[in-house]
Enzyme design. Structure first.
Site, PDB file in Angstrom:
ATOM      1  N   SER A  79      54.183 -16.913  13.602  1.00 47.90           N
ATOM      2  CA  SER A  79      52.953 -16.712  12.675  1.00 47.90           C
ATOM      3  C   SER A  79      53.110 -17.606  11.092  1.00 47.90           C
ATOM      4  O   SER A  79      53.989 -17.777  10.609  1.00 47.90           O
ATOM      5  CB  SER A  79      51.752 -16.372  12.347  1.00 47.90           C
ATOM      6  OG  SER A  79      50.500 -16.469  11.525  1.00 47.90           O
ATOM      7  N   ASN A 114      54.019 -13.886  23.847  1.00 50.56           N
ATOM      8  CA  ASN A 114      52.775 -13.989  22.836  1.00 50.56           C
ATOM      9  C   ASN A 114      51.311 -12.915  22.950  1.00 50.56           C
ATOM     10  O   ASN A 114      50.925 -12.973  21.514  1.00 50.56           O
ATOM     11  CB  ASN A 114      52.377 -15.046  23.326  1.00 50.56           C
ATOM     12  CG  ASN A 114      50.447 -15.352  23.228  1.00 50.56           C
ATOM     13  OD1 ASN A 114      50.364 -15.834  22.091  1.00 50.56           O
ATOM     14  ND2 ASN A 114      49.243 -14.637  23.933  1.00 50.56           N
ATOM     15  N   TYR A 159      50.379  -7.412   9.856  1.00 46.77           N
ATOM     16  CA  TYR A 159      50.560  -8.297  10.947  1.00 46.77           C
ATOM     17  C   TYR A 159      51.798  -9.412   9.924  1.00 46.77           C
ATOM     18  O   TYR A 159      52.604  -9.717  10.407  1.00 46.77           O
ATOM     19  CB  TYR A 159      49.602  -9.053  10.990  1.00 46.77           C
ATOM     20  CG  TYR A 159      49.118 -10.411  11.569  1.00 46.77           C
ATOM     21  CD1 TYR A 159      49.291 -10.086  12.740  1.00 46.77           C
ATOM     22  CD2 TYR A 159      49.192 -11.513  10.737  1.00 46.77           C
ATOM     23  CE1 TYR A 159      48.885 -11.250  13.435  1.00 46.77           C
ATOM     24  CE2 TYR A 159      49.298 -12.643  11.570  1.00 46.77           C
ATOM     25  CZ  TYR A 159      49.186 -12.830  13.767  1.00 46.77           C
ATOM     26  OH  TYR A 159      49.330 -13.672  13.614  1.00 46.77           O
ATOM     27  N   ILE A 179      44.241 -21.102  14.392  1.00 46.27           N
ATOM     28  CA  ILE A 179      44.274 -21.940  15.466  1.00 46.27           C
ATOM     29  C   ILE A 179      42.396 -20.930  16.218  1.00 46.27           C
ATOM     30  O   ILE A 179      43.044 -19.278  15.704  1.00 46.27           O
ATOM     31  CB  ILE A 179      45.259 -21.102  16.400  1.00 46.27           C
ATOM     32  CG1 ILE A 179      46.198 -21.393  16.606  1.00 46.27           C
ATOM     33  CG2 ILE A 179      44.879 -21.500  18.171  1.00 46.27           C
ATOM     34  CD1 ILE A 179      47.053 -23.232  15.399  1.00 46.27           C
ATOM     35  N   ALA A 212      54.431  -8.795   8.028  1.00 45.64           N
ATOM     36  CA  ALA A 212      55.377  -8.329   8.954  1.00 45.64           C
ATOM     37  C   ALA A 212      55.994  -8.383   9.398  1.00 45.64           C
ATOM     38  O   ALA A 212      57.570  -8.443  10.111  1.00 45.64           O
ATOM     39  CB  ALA A 212      55.891  -6.864   7.827  1.00 45.64           C
ATOM     40  N   SER A 213      54.947  -7.962  10.380  1.00 41.69           N
ATOM     41  CA  SER A 213      55.839  -8.375  11.804  1.00 41.69           C
ATOM     42  C   SER A 213      56.226  -9.656  12.181  1.00 41.69           C
ATOM     43  O   SER A 213      56.586  -9.586  13.286  1.00 41.69           O
ATOM     44  CB  SER A 213      54.366  -7.975  13.029  1.00 41.69           C
ATOM     45  OG  SER A 213      53.142  -8.566  12.858  1.00 41.69           O
ATOM     46  N   LYS A 214      55.058 -10.503  11.956  1.00 47.35           N
ATOM     47  CA  LYS A 214      55.531 -12.166  12.202  1.00 47.35           C
ATOM     48  C   LYS A 214      56.969 -12.846  11.759  1.00 47.35           C
ATOM     49  O   LYS A 214      57.552 -13.506  12.001  1.00 47.35           O
ATOM     50  CB  LYS A 214      54.214 -12.791  11.864  1.00 47.35           C
ATOM     51  CG  LYS A 214      52.582 -12.581  12.949  1.00 47.35           C
ATOM     52  CD  LYS A 214      53.063 -12.500  14.400  1.00 47.35           C
ATOM     53  CE  LYS A 214      52.078 -12.428  15.056  1.00 47.35           C
ATOM     54  NZ  LYS A 214      52.133 -12.947  16.576  1.00 47.35           N
TER      55      LYS A 214
END
Ligand code: NAP
Length: 248
Positions: free
Chosen positions: A143, A91, A156, A189, A158-160
């Site tokens: 995400s 997480n 972000y 969220i 690309a990481s997800k």
């Protein structure tokens, strides 16, 4: 019988936000909880107390999820103190939002290391234990921007997106040993991560959501609970969107 009776779960980056809610819901369903975060603070201390008050074992370990050696040390501690791990929730995550023209190599590396490398670190450190047990559920928090992309979030997203490819590959590698690996793609969220956004930007997101509200950390925790439990015993390699319809 509770959904996670006799199960042991580890959640990274869980002192606050979505991870904290997952830890509490898992404990309500009977799981013992180990959780990590960068440093011990009031949030981590209060979560240990809240979890113990629910009648389960709870351990906090200060650890940087982006460092492989630290993930291995966490796995060694869990093996010694708990003897097994049934559920791993990757997480921990951060944002460093900027348009690509302004994004530095450091912004890129930091986000990729904390969001994506951490998933490699913990999955690698804990899969030998799960392989030996011939059971386990790995849940990776991706995400919707990992699916759709988002201006200002090249690092972000690309990481997800990387987490999604990793999840599907690992599901294929570990499926024959009864280890499931799934991802959740939350939308907007309401957590400390999104509270940093300006009100105008926030409203523009909310206006696009068919359910006309931001999600809560509990909404994401409910999907995690499903994936962690035997209710999802025939579900692996999936990416479940939890976004109020935002990405329809
Ligand atoms: P949050 O409230 O900022 O919580 C993230 C947690 O991760 C914090 O406790 C943070 O610790 C911890 N963390 C940061 N770097 C770490 C590291 N190197 N090692 C260990 N822990 C670390 O964020 P959230 O909204 O709950 O997000 C949880 C996950 O959901 C993230 O992966 C995020 O990308 C994903 N997500 C969130 C949304 C959303 O709208 N909120 C949407 C899609 C996906 P500190 O307190 O020390 O910083």
């Amino acid at each position: 019988m509770k959904l996670l009776e006799n199960k042991i779960a580890l959640i990274t980056g869980a002192s606050r936000g979505i991870g904290r809610s997952i830890a509490k819901q898992f404990a309500d369903e009977g799981a013992d909880i180990i959780f990590t975060d960068l440093v011990e603070n009031e949030n981590s201390q209060s979560l240990v107390e809240e979890l113990k008050a629910k009648g389960v074992r709870a351990t906090f370990i200060a650890s940087d999820a982006s460092k492989y050696e630290q993930a291995e040390a966490v796995a060694a501690q869990v093996a010694k103190e708990y003897g097994r791990l049934d559920i791993l929730v990757n997480n921990a995550g951060i944002t460093r939002d900027k348009l690509l023209l302004r994004m530095t190599p450091e912004d890129w590396d930091l986000v990729i290391n904390i969001n994506l490398r951490s998933v490699f670190n913990y999955s690698k450190a804990f899969s030998p234990m799960m392989l030996k047990q011939r059971s386990g559920s790995i849940i990776n928090i991706s995400s919707i921007v990992g699916i759709n992309g988002n201006a200002g979030q090249c690092n972000y997203s690309a990481s997800k997106a990387g987490i999604i490819g990793f999840t599907r590959s690992l599901a294929k590698e570990l499926g024959s040993r009864n280890i499931r690996c799934n991802a959740i793609a939350p939308g907007f969220i309401e957590t400390p991560m999104t509270q940093q956004l300006g009100e105008e930007y926030r409203q523009s997101w909310l206006n696009q959501i068919p359910l006309h509200r931001g999600g809560s950390d509990a909404d994401v925790a409910h999907v995690s609970l499903f994936l962690a439990s035997e209710l999802a015993s025939y579900v692996t390699g999936q990416v479940i969107r939890c976004d109020g319809g935002l990405s329809i």
